[in-house]
Design an enzyme around this catalytic site. Structure first.
Site, short mmCIF file in Angstrom:
data_model
loop_
_atom_site.label_atom_id
_atom_site.label_comp_id
_atom_site.label_asym_id
_atom_site.label_seq_id
_atom_site.Cartn_x
_atom_site.Cartn_y
_atom_site.Cartn_z
N LYS A 116 0.82 -1.22 0.00
CA LYS A 116 0.00 0.00 0.00
C LYS A 116 0.85 1.26 0.00
O LYS A 116 0.45 2.28 -0.56
CB LYS A 116 -0.95 0.01 1.20
CG LYS A 116 -2.09 -0.97 1.04
CD LYS A 116 -3.25 -0.65 1.97
CE LYS A 116 -4.45 -1.51 1.62
NZ LYS A 116 -5.58 -1.29 2.50
N LYS A 119 -4.69 -9.85 -5.73
CA LYS A 119 -6.00 -10.14 -5.13
C LYS A 119 -7.05 -9.12 -5.58
O LYS A 119 -6.70 -7.97 -5.91
CB LYS A 119 -5.90 -10.20 -3.60
CG LYS A 119 -5.87 -8.89 -2.91
CD LYS A 119 -6.23 -9.03 -1.42
CE LYS A 119 -6.33 -7.64 -0.82
NZ LYS A 119 -6.96 -7.54 0.45
N LYS A 121 -11.03 -3.64 -3.26
CA LYS A 121 -11.93 -2.52 -3.51
C LYS A 121 -11.18 -1.29 -3.98
O LYS A 121 -11.75 -0.43 -4.64
CB LYS A 121 -12.77 -2.11 -2.29
CG LYS A 121 -12.46 -2.66 -0.95
CD LYS A 121 -13.38 -2.02 0.09
CE LYS A 121 -13.55 -2.94 1.27
NZ LYS A 121 -12.31 -3.16 2.04
N1 AQP Z 1 -9.73 -10.84 -2.63
C1 AQP Z 1 -10.08 -11.34 -1.46
N2 AQP Z 1 -10.27 -12.67 -1.32
C2 AQP Z 1 -10.65 -13.19 -0.12
N3 AQP Z 1 -10.86 -12.44 0.97
C3 AQP Z 1 -10.68 -11.11 0.86
N4 AQP Z 1 -10.80 -10.11 1.74
C4 AQP Z 1 -10.53 -8.93 1.13
N5 AQP Z 1 -10.21 -9.14 -0.14
C5 AQP Z 1 -10.29 -10.49 -0.35
C6 AQP Z 1 -11.19 -10.29 3.12
O1 AQP Z 1 -12.18 -9.34 3.44
C7 AQP Z 1 -12.00 -8.95 4.79
C8 AQP Z 1 -11.99 -7.47 4.89
O2 AQP Z 1 -10.87 -6.92 4.26
P1 AQP Z 1 -10.63 -5.35 4.40
O3 AQP Z 1 -11.63 -4.61 3.64
O4 AQP Z 1 -10.54 -4.97 5.80
O5 AQP Z 1 -9.23 -5.12 3.83
P2 AQP Z 1 -8.52 -5.72 2.64
O6 AQP Z 1 -8.18 -7.15 2.89
O7 AQP Z 1 -7.37 -4.81 2.40
O8 AQP Z 1 -9.62 -5.63 1.49
P3 AQP Z 1 -9.54 -4.85 0.17
O9 AQP Z 1 -10.79 -5.07 -0.61
O10 AQP Z 1 -8.26 -5.13 -0.53
O11 AQP Z 1 -9.56 -3.35 0.70
P4 AQP Z 1 -8.57 -2.20 0.37
O12 AQP Z 1 -8.54 -2.16 -1.13
O13 AQP Z 1 -9.17 -0.97 0.98
O14 AQP Z 1 -7.26 -2.56 0.96
C9 AQP Z 1 -10.72 -9.60 5.31
O15 AQP Z 1 -11.08 -10.76 6.03
C10 AQP Z 1 -10.02 -9.98 4.05
O16 AQP Z 1 -9.18 -11.09 4.23
#
Ligand code: AQP
Length: 344
Positions: free
Chosen positions: A123, A206, A209
């Protein structure tokens, strides 16, 4: 009302997990987190699910969009099947014990531990000097989110494994430094066919969002046509699907689509391939689109309905925060006592 605080093992089983309101929910969040939370809510274990708004602001968030995303995330939890009568749903900033414990953990964790976190490196990108201090300290706040409830189990996607290991390291060091058995050594629960849903455009990244490409993800608010279009355009290879899972080993994009199908259909990957093995993607993608629309459309419709009454959502979050505090306050008080704070 207060509850007895355990100071030695074993701990009563308790589940905690959080999601950042850092944008709209994706299929990755649904399959890796929300669906699994809903599937296990009747297990009898007390569960807390948190909209981690303080984590979201570790990178810039427009205030109005953050408020909207927090409420929409709460709607997403409920629309995915989480019942606020059975699980505690709340947003992190309403329970100040999280940040109070995080400060203690900032003083327990070592900067070298944080420097090894791959999410920080991803990030922060090339210009780590310009990343917020909050982004660097993120895993200490995450450890506090979990340990302020003495949570024993944390269902997450594969991407959070390293942060969970750090939570265990912080609990272990705290217990060791102060000569107590106060914090549990939390178990990550990483299960199912979709613990790592990948980008539709790049099978090595992965689904996220905050990916700048909207085509890389399925948003929980996408309509049927958009879902079908994104799946049709998803990157694949020219081969037909294999008839068993080991045939997907060097085919990340194919594996991703099969995993998504399996998780949405509640089937094993082998069962999916028994049905779809030998098919070309031109035949498999429409099957996947149909299934995705069938499963996601009722959720997005319900999210939209819930978002018409944001006062009701705010009331659910406020009630959840009050319930969460009943558990968190005595654990923080005991932590302060252990650390030597006067007046705790
Ligand atoms: N691609 C994914 N596959 C499986 N699990 C996922 N999670 C997120 N992306 C995937 C799971 O969703 C939960 C919440 O995640 P988060 O929103 O707190 O943070 P993150 O993992 O950083 O998700 P994003 O979508 O990638 O958000 P941004 O882009 O803001 O960083 C967790 O249990 C995560 O494992």
């Amino acid at each position: 009302m207060t509850e007895a605080v355990q100071t030695s093992l074993p701990f009563t089983p308790r589940v905690f997990s959080g999601i950042q309101p850092s944008g709209g929910l994706t299929l990755g969040n649904y399959l890796g987190a929300l669906k699994r939370f809903a599937d296990t809510q009747d297990s009898g274990t007390q569960s807390l699910y948190c909209m981690v708004d303080l984590h979201a602001i570790t990178v810039w968030q427009d205030p109005a969009k953050l408020r909207h995303a927090t409420r929409e995330l709460c709607a997403g939890f409920i629309a995915s099947g989480l019942d606020p009568q059975k699980s505690i749903l709340f947003n992190q900033s309403q329970v100040s014990e999280h940040t109070q414990l995080a400060w203690i953990f900032n003083c327990v964790a070592r900067t070298g531990w944080m420097q090894r976190m791959t999410q920080f490196k991803d990030k922060a990108g090339k210009n780590a000097q310009n990343a917020s201090l909050g982004l660097f300290a993120y895993p200490a706040l995450m450890a506090a989110d979990i340990l302020i409830y003495h949570a024993t189990h944390v269902p997450v996607g594969e991407d959070q494994k390293q942060h969970l290991e750090l939570t265990r390291d912080i609990a272990t060091k705290f217990n060791h430094d102060y000569g107590v058995d106060f914090f549990p050594i939390t178990e990550p629960v990483i299960e199912g066919a979709a613990t790592r849903v990948m980008s539709l455009r790049d099978g090595s990244k992965k689904m996220s969002k905050s990916d700048p490409s909207d085509a890389s993800r399925i948003n929980m608010t996408d309509d049927a046509d958009t879902i079908a279009k994104k799946i049709r355009k998803a990157k694949t290879d020219p081969e037909a699907l294999p008839s068993e899972a080991k045939g997907l080993e060097d085919r990340p994009e194919a594996r991703n689509l099969v995993n998504i199908y399996a998780a949405l259909a509640d089937m094993s990957v082998d069962d999916v391939l028994r049905e779809a093995g030998g098919k070309q993607f031109s035949a498999f993608k429409p099957m996947l689109s149909e299934l995705a629309v069938e499963k996601l459309a009722p959720i997005s419709t319900e999210m939209a309905r819930l978002m018409q009454d944001t006062a009701e959502i705010d009331a659910i979050l406020a009630k959840g925060a009050a319930d969460a505090r009943v558990i968190a306050a005595p654990i923080l008080k005991k932590t302060y006592e252990i650390v030597g704070m006067v007046g705790a």
